[in-house]
Design a protein around this motif. Structure first.
Motif, PDB file in Angstrom:
ATOM      1  N   MET A 184       0.842  -1.162   0.000  1.00  0.00           N
ATOM      2  CA  MET A 184       0.000   0.000   0.000  1.00  0.00           C
ATOM      3  C   MET A 184       0.899   1.241   0.000  1.00  0.00           C
ATOM      4  O   MET A 184       1.850   1.321   0.764  1.00  0.00           O
ATOM      5  CB  MET A 184      -0.893  -0.036   1.256  1.00  0.00           C
ATOM      6  N   THR A 185       0.582   2.199  -0.853  1.00  0.00           N
ATOM      7  CA  THR A 185       1.372   3.416  -0.898  1.00  0.00           C
ATOM      8  C   THR A 185       1.061   4.296   0.313  1.00  0.00           C
ATOM      9  O   THR A 185       0.062   4.097   1.001  1.00  0.00           O
ATOM     10  CB  THR A 185       1.085   4.227  -2.175  1.00  0.00           C
ATOM     11  N   ARG A 186       1.907   5.260   0.543  1.00  0.00           N
ATOM     12  CA  ARG A 186       1.697   6.197   1.662  1.00  0.00           C
ATOM     13  C   ARG A 186       0.367   6.932   1.508  1.00  0.00           C
ATOM     14  O   ARG A 186      -0.369   7.117   2.469  1.00  0.00           O
ATOM     15  CB  ARG A 186       2.873   7.162   1.724  1.00  0.00           C
ATOM     16  N   ALA A 187       0.049   7.345   0.283  1.00  0.00           N
ATOM     17  CA  ALA A 187      -1.208   8.058   0.025  1.00  0.00           C
ATOM     18  C   ALA A 187      -2.410   7.153   0.289  1.00  0.00           C
ATOM     19  O   ALA A 187      -3.415   7.597   0.857  1.00  0.00           O
ATOM     20  CB  ALA A 187      -1.234   8.585  -1.404  1.00  0.00           C
ATOM     21  N   GLU A 188      -2.307   5.901  -0.110  1.00  0.00           N
ATOM     22  CA  GLU A 188      -3.398   4.949   0.142  1.00  0.00           C
ATOM     23  C   GLU A 188      -3.557   4.687   1.633  1.00  0.00           C
ATOM     24  O   GLU A 188      -4.682   4.598   2.138  1.00  0.00           O
ATOM     25  CB  GLU A 188      -3.137   3.634  -0.603  1.00  0.00           C
ATOM     26  N   ASP A 189      -2.439   4.570   2.328  1.00  0.00           N
ATOM     27  CA  ASP A 189      -2.475   4.347   3.774  1.00  0.00           C
ATOM     28  C   ASP A 189      -3.119   5.537   4.478  1.00  0.00           C
ATOM     29  O   ASP A 189      -3.936   5.372   5.388  1.00  0.00           O
ATOM     30  CB  ASP A 189      -1.066   4.095   4.294  1.00  0.00           C
ATOM     31  N   ARG A 190      -2.760   6.737   4.053  1.00  0.00           N
ATOM     32  CA  ARG A 190      -3.345   7.936   4.657  1.00  0.00           C
ATOM     33  C   ARG A 190      -4.844   8.016   4.367  1.00  0.00           C
ATOM     34  O   ARG A 190      -5.638   8.344   5.242  1.00  0.00           O
ATOM     35  CB  ARG A 190      -2.638   9.183   4.141  1.00  0.00           C
ATOM     36  N   ALA A 191      -5.252   7.712   3.150  1.00  0.00           N
ATOM     37  CA  ALA A 191      -6.671   7.733   2.784  1.00  0.00           C
ATOM     38  C   ALA A 191      -7.444   6.689   3.585  1.00  0.00           C
ATOM     39  O   ALA A 191      -8.580   6.941   4.024  1.00  0.00           O
ATOM     40  CB  ALA A 191      -6.837   7.495   1.286  1.00  0.00           C
ATOM     41  N   ARG A 192      -6.848   5.539   3.788  1.00  0.00           N
ATOM     42  CA  ARG A 192      -7.487   4.484   4.585  1.00  0.00           C
ATOM     43  C   ARG A 192      -7.713   4.963   6.013  1.00  0.00           C
ATOM     44  O   ARG A 192      -8.796   4.811   6.563  1.00  0.00           O
ATOM     45  CB  ARG A 192      -6.625   3.224   4.574  1.00  0.00           C
ATOM     46  N   ALA A 193      -6.683   5.560   6.597  1.00  0.00           N
ATOM     47  CA  ALA A 193      -6.802   6.071   7.964  1.00  0.00           C
ATOM     48  C   ALA A 193      -7.863   7.152   8.036  1.00  0.00           C
ATOM     49  O   ALA A 193      -8.696   7.168   8.952  1.00  0.00           O
ATOM     50  CB  ALA A 193      -5.462   6.605   8.454  1.00  0.00           C
ATOM     51  N   ALA A 236      -9.386   2.230  15.284  1.00  0.00           N
ATOM     52  CA  ALA A 236      -9.313   2.339  13.823  1.00  0.00           C
ATOM     53  C   ALA A 236      -8.230   1.458  13.227  1.00  0.00           C
ATOM     54  O   ALA A 236      -8.164   1.293  12.011  1.00  0.00           O
ATOM     55  CB  ALA A 236      -9.070   3.792  13.425  1.00  0.00           C
ATOM     56  N   GLY A 237      -7.357   0.917  14.077  1.00  0.00           N
ATOM     57  CA  GLY A 237      -6.239   0.130  13.564  1.00  0.00           C
ATOM     58  C   GLY A 237      -5.155   1.018  12.966  1.00  0.00           C
ATOM     59  O   GLY A 237      -4.446   0.607  12.054  1.00  0.00           O
ATOM     60  N   CYS A 238      -5.057   2.238  13.491  1.00  0.00           N
ATOM     61  CA  CYS A 238      -4.099   3.224  12.989  1.00  0.00           C
ATOM     62  C   CYS A 238      -3.170   3.654  14.115  1.00  0.00           C
ATOM     63  O   CYS A 238      -3.436   3.401  15.281  1.00  0.00           O
ATOM     64  CB  CYS A 238      -4.836   4.463  12.478  1.00  0.00           C
ATOM     65  N   SER A 239      -2.143   4.364  13.743  1.00  0.00           N
ATOM     66  CA  SER A 239      -1.245   4.930  14.747  1.00  0.00           C
ATOM     67  C   SER A 239      -1.762   6.306  15.170  1.00  0.00           C
ATOM     68  O   SER A 239      -2.582   6.923  14.477  1.00  0.00           O
ATOM     69  CB  SER A 239       0.163   5.073  14.182  1.00  0.00           C
ATOM     70  N   ILE A 240      -1.268   6.786  16.295  1.00  0.00           N
ATOM     71  CA  ILE A 240      -1.614   8.127  16.750  1.00  0.00           C
ATOM     72  C   ILE A 240      -1.091   9.145  15.733  1.00  0.00           C
ATOM     73  O   ILE A 240      -1.755  10.146  15.449  1.00  0.00           O
ATOM     74  CB  ILE A 240      -1.053   8.389  18.159  1.00  0.00           C
ATOM     75  N   GLY A 241       0.047   8.876  15.161  1.00  0.00           N
ATOM     76  CA  GLY A 241       0.590   9.751  14.119  1.00  0.00           C
ATOM     77  C   GLY A 241      -0.339   9.862  12.921  1.00  0.00           C
ATOM     78  O   GLY A 241      -0.504  10.938  12.353  1.00  0.00           O
ATOM     79  N   ALA A 242      -0.949   8.746  12.529  1.00  0.00           N
ATOM     80  CA  ALA A 242      -1.903   8.769  11.418  1.00  0.00           C
ATOM     81  C   ALA A 242      -3.114   9.621  11.767  1.00  0.00           C
ATOM     82  O   ALA A 242      -3.637  10.355  10.922  1.00  0.00           O
ATOM     83  CB  ALA A 242      -2.341   7.359  11.056  1.00  0.00           C
ATOM     84  N   LEU A 243      -3.546   9.537  13.018  1.00  0.00           N
ATOM     85  CA  LEU A 243      -4.671  10.361  13.456  1.00  0.00           C
ATOM     86  C   LEU A 243      -4.316  11.837  13.311  1.00  0.00           C
ATOM     87  O   LEU A 243      -5.059  12.612  12.709  1.00  0.00           O
ATOM     88  CB  LEU A 243      -5.028  10.031  14.908  1.00  0.00           C
ATOM     89  N   TYR A 244      -3.155  12.224  13.845  1.00  0.00           N
ATOM     90  CA  TYR A 244      -2.763  13.627  13.798  1.00  0.00           C
ATOM     91  C   TYR A 244      -2.348  14.090  12.407  1.00  0.00           C
ATOM     92  O   TYR A 244      -2.385  15.288  12.124  1.00  0.00           O
ATOM     93  CB  TYR A 244      -1.662  13.918  14.814  1.00  0.00           C
ATOM     94  N   SER A 245      -1.978  13.188  11.525  1.00  0.00           N
ATOM     95  CA  SER A 245      -1.646  13.626  10.168  1.00  0.00           C
ATOM     96  C   SER A 245      -2.908  13.912   9.357  1.00  0.00           C
ATOM     97  O   SER A 245      -2.853  14.610   8.352  1.00  0.00           O
ATOM     98  CB  SER A 245      -0.760  12.606   9.451  1.00  0.00           C
ATOM     99  N   ASN A 246      -4.050  13.397   9.828  1.00  0.00           N
ATOM    100  CA  ASN A 246      -5.317  13.626   9.145  1.00  0.00           C
ATOM    101  C   ASN A 246      -6.215  14.634   9.855  1.00  0.00           C
ATOM    102  O   ASN A 246      -7.046  15.274   9.216  1.00  0.00           O
ATOM    103  CB  ASN A 246      -6.079  12.304   8.998  1.00  0.00           C
ATOM    104  N   PHE A 247      -6.088  14.754  11.146  1.00  0.00           N
ATOM    105  CA  PHE A 247      -6.923  15.639  11.950  1.00  0.00           C
ATOM    106  C   PHE A 247      -6.033  16.401  12.925  1.00  0.00           C
ATOM    107  O   PHE A 247      -5.179  15.792  13.565  1.00  0.00           O
ATOM    108  CB  PHE A 247      -7.988  14.836  12.709  1.00  0.00           C
ATOM    109  N   SER A 248      -6.251  17.680  13.057  1.00  0.00           N
ATOM    110  CA  SER A 248      -5.360  18.510  13.880  1.00  0.00           C
ATOM    111  C   SER A 248      -5.506  18.254  15.365  1.00  0.00           C
ATOM    112  O   SER A 248      -4.588  18.553  16.136  1.00  0.00           O
ATOM    113  CB  SER A 248      -5.583  19.992  13.581  1.00  0.00           C
TER     114      SER A 248
END
Length: 58
Positions: free
Chosen positions: A1-10, A39-51
Protein backbone atom coordinates in the motif's frame (compact mmCIF):
# COMPACT_ATOMS: atom_id res chain seq x y z
CA UNK A 1 0.00 0.00 0.00
CA UNK A 2 1.37 3.42 -0.90
CA UNK A 3 1.70 6.20 1.66
CA UNK A 4 -1.21 8.06 0.02
CA UNK A 5 -3.40 4.95 0.14
CA UNK A 6 -2.47 4.35 3.77
CA UNK A 7 -3.35 7.94 4.66
CA UNK A 8 -6.67 7.73 2.78
CA UNK A 9 -7.49 4.48 4.58
CA UNK A 10 -6.80 6.07 7.96
CA UNK A 11 -8.85 9.16 7.08
CA UNK A 12 -11.78 6.92 6.13
CA UNK A 13 -11.57 4.69 9.24
CA UNK A 14 -10.90 7.29 11.93
CA UNK A 15 -14.31 9.07 12.02
CA UNK A 16 -16.23 5.81 12.56
CA UNK A 17 -13.74 4.62 15.14
CA UNK A 18 -13.95 7.98 16.92
CA UNK A 19 -17.75 7.83 16.95
CA UNK A 20 -17.62 4.40 18.60
CA UNK A 21 -15.12 5.54 21.23
CA UNK A 22 -16.98 8.80 21.91
CA UNK A 23 -20.25 6.88 22.29
CA UNK A 24 -18.66 4.43 24.71
CA UNK A 25 -16.39 6.78 26.70
CA UNK A 26 -17.89 10.24 26.19
CA UNK A 27 -15.90 13.11 24.73
CA UNK A 28 -13.89 13.82 27.86
CA UNK A 29 -13.22 10.12 28.49
CA UNK A 30 -12.12 9.32 24.95
CA UNK A 31 -8.41 9.31 24.21
CA UNK A 32 -6.58 9.64 20.93
CA UNK A 33 -4.87 6.36 21.81
CA UNK A 34 -8.23 4.54 22.07
CA UNK A 35 -9.49 6.11 18.85
CA UNK A 36 -6.35 5.21 16.91
CA UNK A 37 -6.39 1.66 18.29
CA UNK A 38 -10.06 1.24 17.40
CA UNK A 39 -9.31 2.34 13.82
CA UNK A 40 -6.24 0.13 13.56
CA UNK A 41 -4.10 3.22 12.99
CA UNK A 42 -1.24 4.93 14.75
CA UNK A 43 -1.61 8.13 16.75
CA UNK A 44 0.59 9.75 14.12
CA UNK A 45 -1.90 8.77 11.42
CA UNK A 46 -4.67 10.36 13.46
CA UNK A 47 -2.76 13.63 13.80
CA UNK A 48 -1.65 13.63 10.17
CA UNK A 49 -5.32 13.63 9.14
CA UNK A 50 -6.92 15.64 11.95
CA UNK A 51 -5.36 18.51 13.88
CA UNK A 52 -6.88 17.47 17.20
CA UNK A 53 -9.37 15.20 18.93
CA UNK A 54 -11.84 18.10 18.72
CA UNK A 55 -11.38 18.36 14.95
CA UNK A 56 -12.06 14.66 14.61
CA UNK A 57 -15.17 14.99 16.77
CA UNK A 58 -16.52 17.79 14.58
Amino acid sequence: MTRAEDRARARALLPDAAARVFAREGFTGASVEAIAESAGCSIGALYSNFSSEEALFL
